[in-house]
Design an enzyme around this catalytic site. Structure first.
Site, PDB file in Angstrom:
ATOM      1  N   TYR A  43       0.667  -0.920   0.004  1.00 43.16           N
ATOM      2  CA  TYR A  43      -0.198   0.004  -0.117  1.00 43.16           C
ATOM      3  C   TYR A  43       0.600   1.414   0.339  1.00 43.16           C
ATOM      4  O   TYR A  43       1.870   1.159   0.781  1.00 43.16           O
ATOM      5  CB  TYR A  43      -1.043   0.119   1.221  1.00 43.16           C
ATOM      6  CG  TYR A  43      -1.780  -1.235   1.526  1.00 43.16           C
ATOM      7  CD1 TYR A  43      -3.138  -1.243   0.612  1.00 43.16           C
ATOM      8  CD2 TYR A  43      -2.009  -1.910   2.425  1.00 43.16           C
ATOM      9  CE1 TYR A  43      -4.207  -2.015   0.251  1.00 43.16           C
ATOM     10  CE2 TYR A  43      -3.089  -2.815   1.933  1.00 43.16           C
ATOM     11  CZ  TYR A  43      -3.854  -2.825   1.251  1.00 43.16           C
ATOM     12  OH  TYR A  43      -4.665  -3.740   0.849  1.00 43.16           O
ATOM     13  N   GLU A  68     -13.416  -7.927   5.391  1.00 44.95           N
ATOM     14  CA  GLU A  68     -13.290  -7.055   6.564  1.00 44.95           C
ATOM     15  C   GLU A  68     -14.479  -7.172   8.033  1.00 44.95           C
ATOM     16  O   GLU A  68     -14.260  -6.504   8.898  1.00 44.95           O
ATOM     17  CB  GLU A  68     -13.128  -6.064   6.669  1.00 44.95           C
ATOM     18  CG  GLU A  68     -11.966  -5.870   5.230  1.00 44.95           C
ATOM     19  CD  GLU A  68     -11.739  -4.477   5.424  1.00 44.95           C
ATOM     20  OE1 GLU A  68     -10.932  -3.880   6.059  1.00 44.95           O
ATOM     21  OE2 GLU A  68     -11.663  -3.719   3.917  1.00 44.95           O
ATOM     22  N   ASP A  92     -10.173  -4.121  10.759  1.00 50.58           N
ATOM     23  CA  ASP A  92     -11.478  -4.559  10.943  1.00 50.58           C
ATOM     24  C   ASP A  92     -12.063  -5.977  11.589  1.00 50.58           C
ATOM     25  O   ASP A  92     -13.282  -5.810  12.209  1.00 50.58           O
ATOM     26  CB  ASP A  92     -12.298  -4.007   9.214  1.00 50.58           C
ATOM     27  CG  ASP A  92     -12.739  -2.351   9.214  1.00 50.58           C
ATOM     28  OD1 ASP A  92     -11.915  -1.628  10.275  1.00 50.58           O
ATOM     29  OD2 ASP A  92     -13.095  -2.181   8.504  1.00 50.58           O
ATOM     30  N   ASP A 147       0.810 -40.890  -5.199  1.00 48.02           N
ATOM     31  CA  ASP A 147       0.301 -41.097  -5.616  1.00 48.02           C
ATOM     32  C   ASP A 147       0.126 -40.074  -6.666  1.00 48.02           C
ATOM     33  O   ASP A 147       0.976 -38.676  -6.615  1.00 48.02           O
ATOM     34  CB  ASP A 147      -0.887 -41.657  -5.412  1.00 48.02           C
ATOM     35  CG  ASP A 147      -1.533 -40.866  -4.169  1.00 48.02           C
ATOM     36  OD1 ASP A 147      -0.638 -39.465  -4.666  1.00 48.02           O
ATOM     37  OD2 ASP A 147      -2.116 -41.180  -3.525  1.00 48.02           O
TER      38      ASP A 147
END
Lengths: 322, 322, 322
Positions: B33, B155, B188, B302
């Protein structure tokens, strides 16, 4: 701008209840069960200052004593003062065969309980049956008085899976009973899920977090399991703090000695309150100066953190810690 | 045989997205950010080689600076080179009152962002409102250009409960926005769920696993919470590795110093890559010889194990580790 | 009173299956996979006294050996005695292209398997396809014989999200296949969820608890993941006990050496059985005396605890521990 807000209003209504709305509910940090047929224990419990006194008509009362318990509980509601404690009654489950008589005894008296605790709610059908019966019994009284709060108990795998539908069914009829909290009933749940209590396994933690998620999503108070070993205060405190950590709002208790440690665990610590106060102040100052996120004690602080701190201060004020 | 396959085709379509489809999405190991109103910080971020640079119009920008941030972010998208980094913009939430202006600023410019990050998506109604607005704004542009990717943020408790419906609502309209990832917004969410951050409690782990389960089921990238204490590189690394262990595809970050440790944590280790290479080779040899499961370094191998190893090799190649 | 019970009857039916109904299912503490194309390994497995022998047509059999495996498995079902072991067959997934041939081979033979294990059930569409095919193949045989038990495998994120709908779809058609258990397939699930196996991370624990919750809610047996490192008996035992602690009813195994530790882990300990016996006795005495909850070894004992103890005694009797 008002135009935009207009188009948004519906969204806000359709979305989750606003965060923190849970704080407008009464504190239910500790909910103490008392056998509904013991006048002496009820009298004693009424004086203890616990957030909730719950007169039990269910597991604490033997089959042959149900009528005696109904009578004693109704009398206590009508005659006894419970001080600051909320007066709750736990009736027997919808599917028990005792429920209808319980409801009649509890809801026909002079004084309604503040809250009704209903165990083993597994399905929307249970909810419908309960609300229909309560509506039938309270009838015109629902016009004049506020309906009792409802505290549902989740005690089986199917009860967990249906939790959302159960809450939604209750919340469409808040004029009959106001759903406010949901209790996790651990003993039945353990049997239902095949869990085995053993050292060091967090056997019920998944179910407890599941209840927290669903209850909090609807703005309800999740109330944690009983700590059975009532002589082990260290274990009780640890489990209460764990419950608070995962988002529980309170805890069921079965002995007066559990009140103080449990109510303490679900109250904010003084240093948390102080830190929250400083954080709120700093945030509001930065906001006035037109700054957004900022650093406070080496942590990046933004709006969610601010709201969390403000909520903490409000709750502290309610339980007399601030 | 073709007849049989014919009757099966619908089933395959109706089922889960094929495993590993997530690998065709761009790497989003770290999403940094940057305050949308800081030209200087944006310029610096564009040069760091982080997988995603996210210009923030939401929490990192004070209320009084929203217009400045919209302008600065739109200008950066149009004029700045971000090298190999994806250019994302985080707008304000649908329910914030800022969202419509944010969308206008971000989607009317010369250059669309690669991805739109939308916080606090709690319900299908939020999704509908968002997609309608974006369609209105992009209009004919949707014919010529690929739509931006969409990264939703989860949130709140209700956002978690509605996650499946939210994803399904988004994925029916990929011609408007291509849902590719889902971010867990922890601060939040903690407030919404009543969680309390404390030493040694995995407070958000249940919610993080819930997001991983839902995102991965739909072939989306789950992106983990911010590690707020940006000076604690040891703690950051531990939390990033934990996130990778539980199935996260990447992590939000808030400081340039967090890029390297986080991108490392979400990249395969060289010894894992080497082991995967050997396992794939051994499996394919056994398969040619008509053998199925076999033992490799004391483990039974496998097909699922083989596919896991092949996926690892592909991802390693994409982030330059192989 | 009979009137009241009448109005309640529907509720009881609509609610969860009664607790403990899982106990009427055969014990499936260990489910041993054997390659379907190895007559020798099948013969050996039939003599081991494991709760379930599962002839595998899926991952343990290479692509080029599928026909051989079908033939060998069908022959073993018809000709071999499996003693007290349940005879199960794991077919290939509905979406694999092999499933229809597998079903023909397994369901057209002289002897039906006791149980069918169906991997990678991700959606209700898979269930519908499977039940339609089985009904077509078994046809009039469904009138005369009990249908085979069905054990579904949950192996993807979407399979987890759809678990409730999958169970409900199966349980509406118990005349074709009787859904009784659900296996968690960890390897595919890890790939689907992007989990990374690493030291000290409970990578699959969330998914395992999710499966337990859903299976137990419907009265089904949840069967735990394979412990791959078959030479590490200490690790196997720890994981088996963990599985039992979280509510698993049994565990898949891949080697005869894993039978004893796993079946032990999912059997009650003698001291538990003894404690349960004493608790049941004390409870019933108090009940006769008209008392409800009481104290037993410093724990408050009520009806749920009593039922848990009684269930334990029943299960112990079934597996020869009491």
């Amino acid at each position: 701008m008002s135009n935009k807000l207009g188009s948004l209003r519906g969204l806000v209504t359709a979305a989750a209840p606003s965060r923190g709305s849970v704080l407008e509910l009464p504190p239910r940090r500790a909910l103490l069960y008392v056998p509904g047929d013991s006048e002496k224990k009820i009298s004693k419990a009424a004086d203890l200052g616990v957030d909730v006194v719950c007169l039990d008509l269910e597991d604490a009362v033997a089959q042959g004593r149900k009528d005696a318990a109904r009578e004693t509980a109704a009398k206590a509601l009508a005659e006894l003062s419970f001080g600051r404690s909320e007066r709750a009654v736990r009736i027997n489950a919808v599917q028990s065969g005792h429920c209808e008589d319980d409801l009649e005894a509890v809801l026909s008296g002079a004084a309604l309980p503040d809250a009704l605790v209903v165990p083993k709610i597994d399905s929307v059908e249970h909810v419908r049956w309960l609300f229909d019966r309560v509506k039938g019994l309270l009838g015109p009284r629902l016009q004049g008085e506020a309906p009792p709060a409802l505290i549902t108990m989740c005690e089986s795998g199917m009860g967990l899976l249906n939790l959302r539908q159960i809450f939604e069914a209750c919340l469409t009829r808040t004029n009959v009973l106001r759903l406010e909290a949901c209790i996790l009933g651990a003993d039945d749940l353990q049997a239902s899920l095949g869990l085995k209590r053993q050292q060091g396994t967090d056997d019920t933690l998944f179910a407890r977090r599941w209840v927290v998620l669903h209850a909090r999503a609807f703005g309800l108070q999740p109330i944690d399991q009983v700590y059975i070993d009532y002589k082990n205060s260290h274990g009780l405190q640890a489990e209460a703090l764990e419950g608070r950590g995962i988002g529980m709002a309170g805890k069921q208790i079965i002995h007066p000695s559990q009140i103080a440690p449990v109510q303490d665990a679900f109250s904010p610590d003084p240093h948390e309150v102080e830190e929250a106060r400083q954080l709120v102040q700093a945030f509001e100052e930065h906001q006035l100066q037109g700054k957004g996120a900022f650093t406070f004690r080496d942590r990046m602080i933004d709006q969610p953190t601010y709201l969390q701190a403000r909520n903490l201060l409000q709750f502290a004020a309610r339980v007399g810690q601030a």
